[in-house]
Design a protein around this motif. Structure first.
Motif, PDB file in Angstrom:
ATOM      1  N   ILE A   1     -61.954   0.327  46.009  1.00 43.55           N
ATOM      2  CA  ILE A   1     -61.241   1.345  45.379  1.00 43.55           C
ATOM      3  C   ILE A   1     -60.040   0.775  44.533  1.00 43.55           C
ATOM      4  N   MET A   2     -60.384   1.008  43.309  1.00 47.61           N
ATOM      5  CA  MET A   2     -59.261   0.696  42.309  1.00 47.61           C
ATOM      6  C   MET A   2     -57.718   1.254  42.683  1.00 47.61           C
ATOM      7  N   GLU A   3     -56.910   0.435  41.976  1.00 47.79           N
ATOM      8  CA  GLU A   3     -55.519   0.843  42.249  1.00 47.79           C
ATOM      9  C   GLU A   3     -55.544   2.137  41.450  1.00 47.79           C
ATOM     10  N   GLY A   4     -54.675   2.870  42.172  1.00 48.30           N
ATOM     11  CA  GLY A   4     -54.167   4.260  41.654  1.00 48.30           C
ATOM     12  C   GLY A   4     -55.272   5.444  41.920  1.00 48.30           C
ATOM     13  N   PHE A   5     -56.448   5.074  42.468  1.00 47.09           N
ATOM     14  CA  PHE A   5     -57.700   6.021  42.572  1.00 47.09           C
ATOM     15  C   PHE A   5     -57.330   7.031  43.857  1.00 47.09           C
ATOM     16  N   LEU A   6     -56.554   6.510  44.803  1.00 45.67           N
ATOM     17  CA  LEU A   6     -56.396   7.471  45.970  1.00 45.67           C
ATOM     18  C   LEU A   6     -55.088   8.011  45.691  1.00 45.67           C
TER      19      LEU A   6
ATOM     20  N   GLY B   1     -59.956  -4.097  43.074  1.00 41.66           N
ATOM     21  CA  GLY B   1     -59.311  -3.210  44.131  1.00 41.66           C
ATOM     22  C   GLY B   1     -57.962  -3.094  43.694  1.00 41.66           C
ATOM     23  N   GLY B   2     -56.893  -3.091  44.870  1.00 42.40           N
ATOM     24  CA  GLY B   2     -55.577  -2.669  44.216  1.00 42.40           C
ATOM     25  C   GLY B   2     -54.600  -3.042  45.444  1.00 42.40           C
ATOM     26  N   LEU B   3     -53.144  -2.496  45.063  1.00 41.39           N
ATOM     27  CA  LEU B   3     -52.183  -2.762  45.995  1.00 41.39           C
ATOM     28  C   LEU B   3     -52.041  -1.467  46.885  1.00 41.39           C
ATOM     29  N   THR B   4     -51.863  -0.161  46.256  1.00 38.47           N
ATOM     30  CA  THR B   4     -51.749   0.928  46.969  1.00 38.47           C
ATOM     31  C   THR B   4     -53.124   1.274  47.679  1.00 38.47           C
TER      32      THR B   4
ATOM     33  N   ALA C   1     -57.261  -8.461  44.375  1.00 38.72           N
ATOM     34  CA  ALA C   1     -56.635  -7.540  43.594  1.00 38.72           C
ATOM     35  C   ALA C   1     -55.847  -8.324  42.577  1.00 38.72           C
TER      36      ALA C   1
END
Lengths: 260, 207, 294, 294
Positions: free
Chosen positions: B3-8, B103-106, B97
């Motif tokens: 899941i990309m950064e910012g998506f959730l 992917g992402g951090l959040t 990431a």
């Protein structure tokens, strides 16, 4: 060839700026972006982070744009689902494919736009971090955060061997390509399986050699930490604060704006 | 595919962190105990982590058209157990990431849950059950690795559908759609990962 | 003064192949020693025995005339003092930056942070690596990596440094630089041991040579002695050093002085009998103005 | 007959460093060609350009006088005919057994199972690897691995075989065996290209030499010509071949014939003026029985 952003971060002039300051800016961008209720603020953040990465961080623009398109595939695939399935409200678009109804309503469209803009903003923040702060600097930060030492040590060893194995993987892939190993889907799958198996064997052997190397240098459960002094300047703090205020202002005044 | 950064949106990304962190802590505790007991395990974990990363950065051309990749976590779970594999996956996801913008951090918490916890758990459970009933070891490894990979993508699809339930059919409705994009396309790759892991396992047994 | 000595050493790998058989060597302080042999003749295994990584099946290893013990405290002591540089630097460099890698040994020896800092900076300066200290290893060239690997060992201030095939994959300039560095280090009284399959290198560089073949030492002595016995060399599947071979050819044809064995081209040329100082025996029938056929 | 030719070739890596600049070469059928230069002088990049793996930024590559095209069909054709053997055999042996590895290329060329079987068996026989065919590669010695890597390329029956540092990490016997093999292969009319930083190897082995430095070809010609220009060699940070250097020293001192440049020790010794056939100018005052000072 695989491009690792870390290689560019190592030569970025922003590498030598205070790591905490950079992290705070990135964390701020991430949190504001992900909490925003309209696509406007995320777009502002995306734009400012991109400008900072390309102009202050001296990341090649061509590369930056190329890397930026990678996550868009995921973002749009996910957004399409949200577009058609999420929420309620007035119907905007509807059609049938093979008997399945596809109906987009205003809430779904707004959410899709919001999610795409948040992802975009989040990715730009992540890029800013990735292109200006090499991992070797982040290890020092991780150490300060009092994460368990074994976790950091393991991260450092993994870091080093990622590059060794990437080299091996690339060389094997070259050798396979030259012997026509990726000429069609079938041969690609076959070649890829062999690549992975060989790589695993090589990693396993490397693990044994690594133990030998650590042991013959008196390994006693300690790794040295990278501890560069990167002082923060007052002007940097002021600039960052002004930036934060500006973004928060935009956030406040645009919170109710939506696409439809 | 993570899941990309910012998506959730909130509160979902925080929730996944809340679920993943205790597992990681437990994994680190297990890791410390393992390393204390047998120091030569640390270098092996290091190369295993690097291997998983490199594996995931090798994108397969023209298999599904999406940028799916093997996860390597089934093999990790069989070799080191699911808790330690969760720690390895966390490090690998962090590097993915930062090095690959993948992917992402959040979304790290959510991705750790899917790739680092669910995948290894499923793989490990299948492996343990299969070994207990004395099935053919290679078949068990194949199934464990295949389902560990596939479960990761099913988990990702579930996380997305929880955050974005469909108007018609709710969570289940959007799950169908997300699973269609992220989990079904992964089936051939999961099978391939199973096959390759079996091959690797064969090597390890020979050694 | 003997630093390391082995007595009747024997080591067999778990799969049953003998890697070291009946090896008696004596390493003296401050010397440059070369182990010469084909790949697989047992050199690398011997090195791992010398720093206690492997434990011999028979025989013993003396460090300063005391047999090595294999408890962890004694092993640390021996590993601190007998440093090994492996052939492939990628096997040896494992920290994220050069600075951290060179600091690994000193940190584990329990030095304080300031001491580590000083040692690492001095070592990097000495090895000409200071400008690379914040770089990750994968940004370095092969020759630079090799020097980092050596720096990581040298930073622990060992008495003996062992290098496995130190010149492999280095081009001529890289090789020369490395040899200069080793010689300089040797001048400070450090003992240096290398393994090589390059007889020319051993001949030109070493003070003392052990010739290895099939897990055994089959000849030893000064380079001139150990590398001129053609039977032993044949057994080791090696050939004479180039200069020595040419010199011997010249000797056979009576073209060279009985000079000490030449180590480089000027010395080799100097062994030739200088024609402009040659005495010729003039036959009785020679007339004034005649040409003489020698 | 020219097989491969480059015209004004230029290649720059994505990060902006120039790897190949202004390179014009011509490879003729059946020749043994050596590219000599330091590590990083551009040899390996040139090789990847020659078989179409990399695409040049400027200039073109002609294969049988036709410019290479970069569509997948043309690339298959060129890769089948221009085989590359990399320096490290571990990176190019990837199948579980030697047999499968050597059969990899032929299978991808679409040969039937029987054809693959025949080609693989012949190649293994020819390379002296038949007894190893069912072994997994990681149990082989360095020299054997090297030969397997070459077999994998040779099995595709290429016109040109390119080898990157073929002798690296081989001991003298392994190196000799490999050179014999390459020479034999060359006798069957195959063109062989190698890269090396070993001037002695290039001097003794090659028909034609390209000297590379800093991404450019700075000298070319027969080994005697290309490797005797000390200015060019200095620029490339290399030294003259040993035999050539000794020969020049002898010439300077008037001790050698103006012979063709010697390639081995017997030839070198033969260049010396044979003293027993030397004509000496006897000064007028010489008496019978005197010693002559030359």
């Amino acid at each position: 060839m695989t491009t690792l952003l870390d290689d560019y971060a190592l030569i970025s002039p922003l590498r030598y700026r205070n790591n905490w300051l950079k992290l705070i800016i990135v964390a701020f961008g991430l949190l504001v972006g992900v909490s925003s209720t309209s696509p406007v603020t995320p777009l502002f953040i995306a734009l400012s982070m991109s400008i900072a990465t390309v102009f202050l961080g001296k990341t090649p623009l061509k590369l930056y744009l190329k890397i930026l398109t990678a996550p868009l595939g995921f973002a749009f695939a996910g957004a399409v689902v949200i577009f058609f399935f999420f929420g309620s409200g007035s119907e905007i678009l509807s059609f049938n494919i093979f008997g399945y109804p596809f109906i987009a309503n205003s809430e779904g469209v707004n959410m899709a736009a919001l999610v795409v803009s948040r992802t975009f903003s989040g990715m730009c923040c992540l890029f800013f971090l990735a292109f200006t702060t090499p991992m070797v600097e982040l290890f020092a930060v991780l150490k300060k955060t009092r994460l368990p030492e074994s976790f950091i040590e393991l991260s450092m060893l993994i870091y080093r061997y990622i590059f060794v194995f990437l080299d091996v993987a690339m060389s094997i892939k070259y050798a396979q390509t030259i012997r026509l190993g990726y000429k069609d889907v079938k041969s690609s799958i076959y070649s890829f399986s062999m690549l992975v198996s060989t790589l695993f064997l090589r990693s396993w052997e490397q693990g044994e050699k690594l133990y030998l190397a650590m042991d013959s240098r008196c390994y006693n459960g300690r790794m040295m930490m990278f501890d560069a002094k990167r002082p923060v300047e007052l002007s940097e703090i002021i600039t960052a604060s002004l930036y934060f205020i500006f973004i928060l202002t935009v956030f406040y005044f645009t919170k109710n704006i939506s696409v439809v | 595919m993570h899941i990309m950064e910012g998506f959730l949106p909130s509160p979902w990304w925080q929730l996944w962190f809340a679920i993943s962190i205790p597992v990681i802590m437990f994994g680190i505790y297990k890791l410390n105990k393992m390393v204390e007991h047998k120091r030569e395990i640390l270098p092996l974990l290091a190369v295993a982590g690097a291997f998983i990363f490199v594996l995931s950065s090798l994108k397969l051309p023209s298999v599904t058209g999406s940028c799916s990749h093997p996860t390597g976590t089934g093999l990790g779970a069989i070799l080191f157990g699911p808790a330690v594999t969760a720690v390895l996956s966390t490090i690998v996801l962090l590097y993915q990431a930062i090095f690959l913008a993948h992917g992402g951090l959040t979304t790290l918490g959510a991705n750790v849950f899917a790739m680092g916890i669910i995948g290894p758990l499923v793989g490990y459970a299948i492996y343990k059950a299969g070994m207990k009933f004395n099935f053919n070891a290679y078949a068990v490894v194949f199934l464990a690795a295949t389902f560990a990979d596939w479960a990761t993508y099913v988990a990702t699809a579930s996380q997305l559908s929880l955050a974005f339930p469909a108007e018609a059919g709710g969570i289940l409705g959007s799950f169908k759609a997300f699973a269609g994009i992220f989990a079904v396309t992964q089936v051939p790759l999961a099978i391939m990962e199973g096959a390759v892991t079996t091959l690797i396992f064969k090597y390890i047994v020979q050694l | 003064m003997s630093i390391l000595e082995t007595k009747n050493l024997k080591y067999t790998y778990p799969d049953g192949t003998t890697a070291i058989n009946n090896v008696d060597i004596e390493i003296n302080k401050g010397k440059k020693i070369a182990f010469v042999g084909r790949n697989g003749s047992g050199k690398s295994t011997l090195f791992l025995l010398l720093n206690g990584t492997l434990e011999p099946d028979e025989g013993e290893i003396l460090y300063h005339n005391e047999p090595i013990k294999y408890d962890s405290k004694s092993l640390r002591e021996i590993r601190k003092n007998v440093g090994i540089v492996f052939q492939n630097p990628d096997d040896q460099i494992f920290a994220p930056t050069i600075y951290q890698d060179v600091g690994f040994g000193p940190t584990n020896l329990g030095y304080s942070k300031d001491e580590v800092d000083e040692v690492v900076n001095n070592t990097l300066e000495y090895m000409g690596l200071k400008h690379l200290k914040d770089k990750p290893p994968h940004h370095l060239s092969g020759g630079q990596k090799k020097r980092v690997a050596i720096a990581g060992v040298v930073a622990m201030d060992p008495e003996v440094v062992i290098l496995d095939e130190p010149l492999s994959n280095l081009d001529p300039v890289g090789a020369d630089e490395l040899l200069d560095l080793l010689n300089e280090y040797n001048h400070f009284g450090k003992t240096i041991i290398i393994s090589t399959h390059n007889v020319d290198l051993a001949y030109q560089w070493a003070d003392y040579v052990y010739l290895m073949s099939n897990s055994e030492v089959i000849n030893e002595g000064t380079p001139d002695d150990a590398l001129s016995d053609s039977n032993a060399l044949k057994k080791a599947a090696l050939t004479q050093p180039t200069y020595l071979e040419i010199y011997h050819e010249l000797m056979i044809r009576g073209l060279a002085h009985n000079h000490r064995a030449p180590k480089d081209i000027p010395e080799l040329v100097d062994t030739l009998k200088p024609l402009d100082l040659m005495w010729v025996n003039v036959p009785p029938e020679t007339k004034v103005g005649d040409y003489l056929n020698l």
